[in-house]
Design an enzyme around this catalytic site. Structure first.
Site, PDB file in Angstrom:
ATOM      1  N   GLU A 189     -10.387  -0.423  11.794  1.00  0.00           N
ATOM      2  CA  GLU A 189     -10.883  -1.231  10.476  1.00  0.00           C
ATOM      3  C   GLU A 189     -10.446  -2.696  10.651  1.00  0.00           C
ATOM      4  OE1 GLU A 189      -7.566  -0.819   7.572  1.00  0.00           O
ATOM      5  OE2 GLU A 189      -8.722  -1.882   6.165  1.00  0.00           O
ATOM      6  N   MET A 236      -8.848   8.213   1.276  1.00  0.00           N
ATOM      7  CA  MET A 236      -8.419   9.502   1.651  1.00  0.00           C
ATOM      8  C   MET A 236      -7.310   9.347   2.701  1.00  0.00           C
ATOM      9  SD  MET A 236     -11.326  11.563   3.803  1.00  0.00           S
ATOM     10  CE  MET A 236     -10.186  12.792   4.410  1.00  0.00           C
ATOM     11  N   ARG A 284       0.613  -5.083  -5.497  1.00  0.00           N
ATOM     12  CA  ARG A 284       0.720  -6.118  -4.851  1.00  0.00           C
ATOM     13  C   ARG A 284       1.353  -7.202  -5.839  1.00  0.00           C
ATOM     14  NH1 ARG A 284      -4.708  -8.112  -3.154  1.00  0.00           N
ATOM     15  NH2 ARG A 284      -5.137  -6.952  -5.163  1.00  0.00           N
ATOM     16  N   VAL A 331      17.792   8.621  -3.863  1.00  0.00           N
ATOM     17  CA  VAL A 331      18.402   8.797  -5.145  1.00  0.00           C
ATOM     18  C   VAL A 331      19.612   9.719  -4.642  1.00  0.00           C
ATOM     19  CG1 VAL A 331      17.757  10.156  -7.044  1.00  0.00           C
ATOM     20  CG2 VAL A 331      16.289   8.295  -6.273  1.00  0.00           C
ATOM     21  N   ASP A 366      -0.082   2.317   8.665  1.00  0.00           N
ATOM     22  CA  ASP A 366      -0.353   1.480   9.738  1.00  0.00           C
ATOM     23  C   ASP A 366       0.284   1.498  10.990  1.00  0.00           C
ATOM     24  OD1 ASP A 366      -2.809   1.042   8.067  1.00  0.00           O
ATOM     25  OD2 ASP A 366      -1.705  -0.848   7.320  1.00  0.00           O
ATOM     26  N   ASP A 419       2.250  -0.718  11.804  1.00  0.00           N
ATOM     27  CA  ASP A 419       2.198  -2.032  12.216  1.00  0.00           C
ATOM     28  C   ASP A 419       3.752  -2.717  12.027  1.00  0.00           C
ATOM     29  OD1 ASP A 419       1.687  -2.051   9.544  1.00  0.00           O
ATOM     30  OD2 ASP A 419       0.117  -3.645   9.781  1.00  0.00           O
ATOM     31  N   GLY A 468       0.795  -1.252   0.009  1.00  0.00           N
ATOM     32  CA  GLY A 468       0.306   0.012  -0.048  1.00  0.00           C
ATOM     33  C   GLY A 468       0.785   1.178   0.179  1.00  0.00           C
ATOM     34  N   ASP A 526       5.828  -5.197   6.284  1.00  0.00           N
ATOM     35  CA  ASP A 526       6.573  -6.599   6.542  1.00  0.00           C
ATOM     36  C   ASP A 526       6.501  -7.476   5.264  1.00  0.00           C
ATOM     37  OD1 ASP A 526       7.302  -6.014   9.018  1.00  0.00           O
ATOM     38  OD2 ASP A 526       5.580  -7.198   9.975  1.00  0.00           O
ATOM     39  N   THR A 557       4.370   2.248   5.627  1.00  0.00           N
ATOM     40  CA  THR A 557       2.966   2.017   5.804  1.00  0.00           C
ATOM     41  C   THR A 557       2.314   3.175   6.749  1.00  0.00           C
ATOM     42  OG1 THR A 557       1.418   0.525   6.711  1.00  0.00           O
ATOM     43  CG2 THR A 557       3.845   0.427   7.504  1.00  0.00           C
ATOM     44  N   ARG A 587      -5.489  -1.642   9.225  1.00  0.00           N
ATOM     45  CA  ARG A 587      -5.480  -3.209   9.051  1.00  0.00           C
ATOM     46  C   ARG A 587      -5.681  -3.766  10.592  1.00  0.00           C
ATOM     47  NH1 ARG A 587      -0.754  -5.351   5.406  1.00  0.00           N
ATOM     48  NH2 ARG A 587       0.314  -4.563   7.112  1.00  0.00           N
TER      49      ARG A 587
END
Lengths: 324, 324, 324, 324
Positions: free
Chosen positions: A227, A255, A76, A28, A131, A133, A15, A107, A129, A175
């Site tokens: 979520e 969003m 993905r 870069v 999240d 997590d 994501g 991960d 991410t 997640r």
């Protein structure tokens, strides 16, 4: 002795998250400053397999630090789990002269990086991410932007919720992790915060809480739902039926993944990207960069994936007391 | 044995900072949850001396977490440096039954807290300043909001700077510290970042940098200048004269102190406020709360004031390389 | 009979304004949809004289509607006032096959468009300025974004002004026109609004107003001062001296020119750009597009330049009453 | 002869909208400046029937102009359609000495105002709705804030949509009207815009459009869908099935109703509120205030309710051409 690194690649995987462009830009520019060439790989591992590989100069990342999303694209790539595909990817890297690869993602993406390292391509992971997590780091690229986006949306919902004396359930991303929900719950002064790590699925407690608050004169009731728990719309229906108070669910959705990154996301992603460029240019491999105890550090990928983290207990306790 | 705490006071002191209300709210609600009464003291130490003291209930801090400024007001109080005034303040606390006092502010405010502790009033300091210039903590209340406010303003200036191929000097706050300038410098991709801790006052280097960038096709040149260096307007005049390139200065000013706090400022200020309430209720005194190495901790005020911190060298080096 | 239009040019001139990219995008896409080719001219009339002219396809304006500034760049070009330069510019247009030119800018830019029309190049003006100081139109591209940028900055300054019980003078842009000051004055609930069209330079009135408000318990005093009056810093010094109340000036400056355009600026600039493309493709010339009485319309440039407009009296009266 | 007005009431009715507080503030302050007393009625007609009526002074509306929602609260009141209830409401007004009533809301609320006027209570309506679906006015309080909130959210979704080369359907509010969808569609550069006034329910056209755009190299496809069409989630499923392209729906929901109002909403709502106060103090009744052809005007309620408006055809045509 570490192999000499002449050219590295960089890709974003899984994501997307605001700040990924800041990380790409830093990789870069720092690598080029270190005398190493950089190639950009489009659309994550999928693009690597399709050889969607471009040369990147310093100017190619101009005016990108302030942009959401990822200029390299992402995708993905479930087939990357097979040994055969990993070998093919390593061969493609060799064919394009890519000695090392910086992988920005979560991960799942590190597993791919680990595999490539086994097949002779040096790899460094960066935690990208929204999240939060990833156990080996207290910071992940995109989390800070996501919580501010969600918080600002919830502030607005709270306005209209108060005007109508309504109960509002707001579902935030994350997640299986409750970090976004916890931070927004505290920051928005939510009456209830439902975290996958803590929620006991006792909806009657929430209902009692709403009824008691209403008796005590509170004119709105905000529930932040993660979520990982989900089902906000049906929860709203049940709560309205049980309390007689108008209850509405909002699922904030995609969003939360976009938008111009916050200052923290731009700054940390830049420093982390530079750090990744430095260690990959030094010949390190199979490492993931993290931020822990106030320092930018790096870990063996296997060690990083074995780490655990959870909602800090004190923060969770405070979140419950402040909203009363 | 620690004295029993039945009532605490809370005040904000020195320059205001977004997130102070979140801290006040957390102090009030956590202390009350701990069974302790809370009084709000208006306008800092000045208001204490004038006995501008109000009772605070949980509901008095409703709908404040999202607001900039400080609901208690703040003021400078130079006379608080004298022993006589400090004694008087301690007596006022005793008169109002205030056993302990949470002081939200900067280094100067902690000196006052220290004095009150000497005179028998338990005190806990919380780091409230947009400048991040408190050595014992990696986080200060308001910094995160201030850097985002400044960054967003600079993003806008950059738009018009590019359209006109102009050189722009933007002066950000921070008193004698360069943290806001460093973070914005990196986050806005500035071509030059002038920090009080690092700047050698060699303006010719900047001028050469501008001329070289222009030759290489760059259409704008952003210089972030820290308040501790200042003189942006005259700098702009000299640079325009030396380069022939239109150069304009903007001093962002007081907007950096206000605005609805970011999620991080609301969250950290809440946790820190709760932490302060907890330790003052336990009977601790003469301490300041900080965030260090990923943990909320507290220090003896004297120890805290003796600490030093400076711009992290790696971050500074990266800031110079990324902008090239 | 109108001459046939096969190719048009588009340029932005004068100060840049958010929404100019939306207008460029609409001109390009609508003209191409009309079967006409489009060339982009960089850096306004100056770039035209230097023949900085590029072909533009529909995709060249992708992902520009949300960006501040102008992708074509802009510049002042005082030499464009001479007949000789105007003739040269017309010849350059002919050389490049440019039959018509859309000029996005302010009154000064329309003079140039008028001259080119005289020399056989069809021209259409679009009102692009944050100042709203174009008499023939109730809307100018960029005004809506500028007032929101200024208003949000002033909201922040107000927070800190209240915390410190300070008087704040905030200087907003607008050149000789007071529209930005009037709108922000009302929207920010300012205690005093100083407009070039109305201000009598009686500073004593302001001072009395501050003192009276303070007596009545007001904790801050916000003065919005228009650029056309200026001198905010010295005004602050005089007011502080006269009232004894801490008074600070902030000059918002160039940030008001940049930033992602508001919805209104994107929408109106798009419709206006399409309208300009349509009428130039129809063979109209020497016209300027405006928005009047709820309609998009066009006027002869000479007529447009002869029009007058001023601050609506009722709005001004209301602004004075609401702040009391 | 017009009856003498000594006291007026003000209420907000129906869905809340940002800017309502600016209107309330202007009604209160302008009426008081006109020598008339003001009472605030809580929770719309429902609160009127429950006699939730408070006195309002100038200071009661301080620091409200920047706040979303409505400080008076609002509610639906279906029972207000009966003659009996209307009579009771008129009697309550008389009992509280309320000679006139300013009603801020939509068409439904004007019916109530009309009924009260029949029963001797002077009434003036103000157009308060984010939907812009009031025929007698080109401006409604809250629309400008709602479109900016929606647009900014869609900008963010677009970032992540591009990164993943995804198709995104975003459902915006507007009840049966497509104004929010049209404005956001243009402002966000959407590939498809579905308006209740125009949509032919031919989903195959959308599918073909997506497939063609993908062939031409477009990396995302944004569809703005209006609430009046709805069913975004099932539409996403069907489109994904038909195109093979990942397609996600986001329903923006209640956040569109809240948030600090934009400058336009604060300004226009202030002027309109003052205008309403002026005409009700003059003795006018059974009128609704609107903004038409660049002027603030007022209409007989019956006439206003008989008016029609629809999506401007030229704007709709432009919206389709610009996105190609």
């Amino acid at each position: 002795m570490a192999k000499e690194i002449k050219t590295i690649g960089v890709l974003t995987s899984g994501g997307d998250a605001p700040g990924m462009n800041a990380a790409i830009r830093a990789v870069v520019r720092k690598a080029i400053a270190n005398g190493v060439k950089v190639k950009g790989i489009k659309k994550g591992y999928k693009g690597l397999l399709n050889e969607e590989i471009i040369d990147m100069e310093k100017k190619d990342v101009s005016d990108t630090i302030e942009r959401g999303g990822t200029i390299l694209g992402t995708a993905r790539c479930p087939e990357f789990k097979t040994e055969e595909t990993q070998l093919k990817a390593a061969e493609i890297c060799q064919k394009h002269g890519i000695d090392g690869l910086v992988v920005i993602g979560g991960d799942g993406s590190y597993r791919g990086a680990q595999a490539l390292a086994r097949h002779g391509i040096n790899t460094i992971g960066l935690p990208g991410t929204i999240d939060l997590d990833i156990a080996c780091t207290e910071y992940t690229i995109g989390f800070d932007t996501a919580i501010n986006t969600a918080m600002q949306a919830i502030d607005k919902i709270r306005d209209t919720s108060s005007s109508h004396e309504r109960c509002s359930i707001i579902e935030v991303m994350g997640r299986n992790a409750g970090y976004i929900a916890l931070w927004c719950g505290v920051a928005n002064g939510a009456e209830d915060i439902l975290l996958p790590e803590k929620y006991d699925f006792n909806e009657q407690n929430i209902i009692n809480n709403i009824i008691n608050n209403r008796k005590r004169g509170k004119t709105h009731h905000i529930i932040i739902n993660a979520e990982g728990i989900g089902h906000s719309t049906s929860m709203a229906r049940r709560i309205e039926a049980a309390t007689g108070i108008e209850t509405r669910a909002t699922i904030l959705g995609y969003m939360q993944r976009g938008g111009s990154p916050t200052c923290k996301d731009r700054f940390y992603a830049s420093i982390m990207g530079a750090y990744a460029a430095d260690i990959i240019c030094e010949g390190k491999s199979n490492r993931v960069v993290g931020y822990q105890h106030g320092e930018f550090v790096d870990f063996d990928i296997e060690d990083a994936l074995a780490m655990q983290k959870t909602i800090p207990e004190y923060q969770y306790q405070v979140s419950r007391i402040l909203s009363l």
